[in-house]
Design a protein around this motif. Sequence first.
Motif, mmCIF file in Angstrom:
data_model
loop_
_atom_site.group_PDB
_atom_site.id
_atom_site.type_symbol
_atom_site.label_atom_id
_atom_site.label_comp_id
_atom_site.label_asym_id
_atom_site.label_seq_id
_atom_site.Cartn_x
_atom_site.Cartn_y
_atom_site.Cartn_z
ATOM 1 N N ALA A 157 0.826 -1.201 0.000
ATOM 2 C CA ALA A 157 0.000 0.000 0.000
ATOM 3 C C ALA A 157 0.865 1.257 0.000
ATOM 4 O O ALA A 157 1.770 1.388 0.811
ATOM 5 N N GLU A 158 0.597 2.154 -0.949
ATOM 6 C CA GLU A 158 1.268 3.443 -1.031
ATOM 7 C C GLU A 158 0.547 4.299 -2.055
ATOM 8 O O GLU A 158 -0.350 3.829 -2.744
ATOM 9 N N SER A 159 0.945 5.563 -2.167
ATOM 10 C CA SER A 159 0.309 6.480 -3.104
ATOM 11 C C SER A 159 1.373 7.386 -3.716
ATOM 12 O O SER A 159 2.288 7.830 -3.027
ATOM 13 N N ILE A 160 1.241 7.657 -5.026
ATOM 14 C CA ILE A 160 2.201 8.495 -5.736
ATOM 15 C C ILE A 160 1.511 9.056 -6.971
ATOM 16 O O ILE A 160 0.529 8.478 -7.448
ATOM 17 N N ALA A 161 1.991 10.183 -7.480
ATOM 18 C CA ALA A 161 1.409 10.784 -8.690
ATOM 19 C C ALA A 161 2.506 11.045 -9.711
ATOM 20 O O ALA A 161 3.649 11.356 -9.355
ATOM 21 N N PHE A 162 2.141 10.901 -11.002
ATOM 22 C CA PHE A 162 3.071 11.134 -12.093
ATOM 23 C C PHE A 162 2.414 11.990 -13.158
ATOM 24 O O PHE A 162 1.195 11.990 -13.307
ATOM 25 N N ASN A 163 3.225 12.674 -13.943
ATOM 26 C CA ASN A 163 2.750 13.335 -15.137
ATOM 27 C C ASN A 163 2.261 12.227 -16.068
ATOM 28 O O ASN A 163 2.993 11.280 -16.344
ATOM 29 N N SER A 164 1.038 12.325 -16.534
ATOM 30 C CA SER A 164 0.449 11.234 -17.324
ATOM 31 C C SER A 164 1.218 10.976 -18.620
ATOM 32 O O SER A 164 1.364 9.829 -19.031
ATOM 33 N N ARG A 165 1.726 12.024 -19.255
ATOM 34 C CA ARG A 165 2.471 11.831 -20.502
ATOM 35 C C ARG A 165 3.775 11.091 -20.266
ATOM 36 O O ARG A 165 4.162 10.225 -21.044
ATOM 37 N N TYR A 166 4.483 11.445 -19.186
ATOM 38 C CA TYR A 166 5.751 10.780 -18.886
ATOM 39 C C TYR A 166 5.525 9.323 -18.494
ATOM 40 O O TYR A 166 6.287 8.444 -18.871
ATOM 41 N N LEU A 167 4.466 9.077 -17.732
ATOM 42 C CA LEU A 167 4.147 7.704 -17.347
ATOM 43 C C LEU A 167 3.791 6.879 -18.583
ATOM 44 O O LEU A 167 4.249 5.740 -18.733
ATOM 45 N N LEU A 168 3.021 7.450 -19.473
ATOM 46 C CA LEU A 168 2.637 6.765 -20.704
ATOM 47 C C LEU A 168 3.870 6.424 -21.545
ATOM 48 O O LEU A 168 4.016 5.288 -22.012
ATOM 49 N N GLU A 169 4.778 7.384 -21.715
ATOM 50 C CA GLU A 169 5.998 7.137 -22.487
ATOM 51 C C GLU A 169 6.844 6.032 -21.859
ATOM 52 O O GLU A 169 7.395 5.180 -22.562
ATOM 53 N N ALA A 170 6.950 6.042 -20.532
ATOM 54 C CA ALA A 170 7.736 5.012 -19.846
ATOM 55 C C ALA A 170 7.112 3.636 -20.051
ATOM 56 O O ALA A 170 7.817 2.664 -20.358
ATOM 57 N N LEU A 171 5.796 3.526 -19.920
ATOM 58 C CA LEU A 171 5.116 2.240 -20.085
ATOM 59 C C LEU A 171 5.180 1.742 -21.525
ATOM 60 O O LEU A 171 5.295 0.543 -21.771
#
Length: 108
Positions: A56-70
Motif C-alpha cells: 500500500a502506497e500512493s504516488i502521482a506522475f505526469n500522465s504523458r511521462y508515465l505513458l511514455e515510460a510504459l
Amino acid sequence: SDVCSSDLMLSCVRRLGRSLEDGNNSVQLKFESNRITLATRGEEEASEEVPCDGKAESIAFNSRYLLEALESFVEETVALHISNEHGPALITAPNSRLVSVIMPVRIA
C-alpha cells in the motif's frame, strides 16, 4: 515493487489522460494489497483500477511521462519500484534489461 499488466496499465493511463485538461496532467496511483487505483482531478474526476501485487502506497506522475515510460516495454507485466512518494520510481519488466526512471509530481 508492484507488479501489474503492462497492457492494462497503458490503456488506463491513455483513457485517463484524455480526460485531463491543459495544465493539470497528473495521474495519482494508489496501491492497495491487490490493485492500483489510478485517478485524475480536473473538471471531471476519473478513476480506473488495475489488478496488481504489491504494498500500500500512493504516488502521482505526469500522465504523458508515465505513458511514455510504459510504452517502452513489450513484456506482458511491468513492476513499479517506488521508494517513497517524493523520490524517483523505476519501472522494470521480467527478463528485460530495460529500466525506466520517472519522477513523481506533488499533488496538493
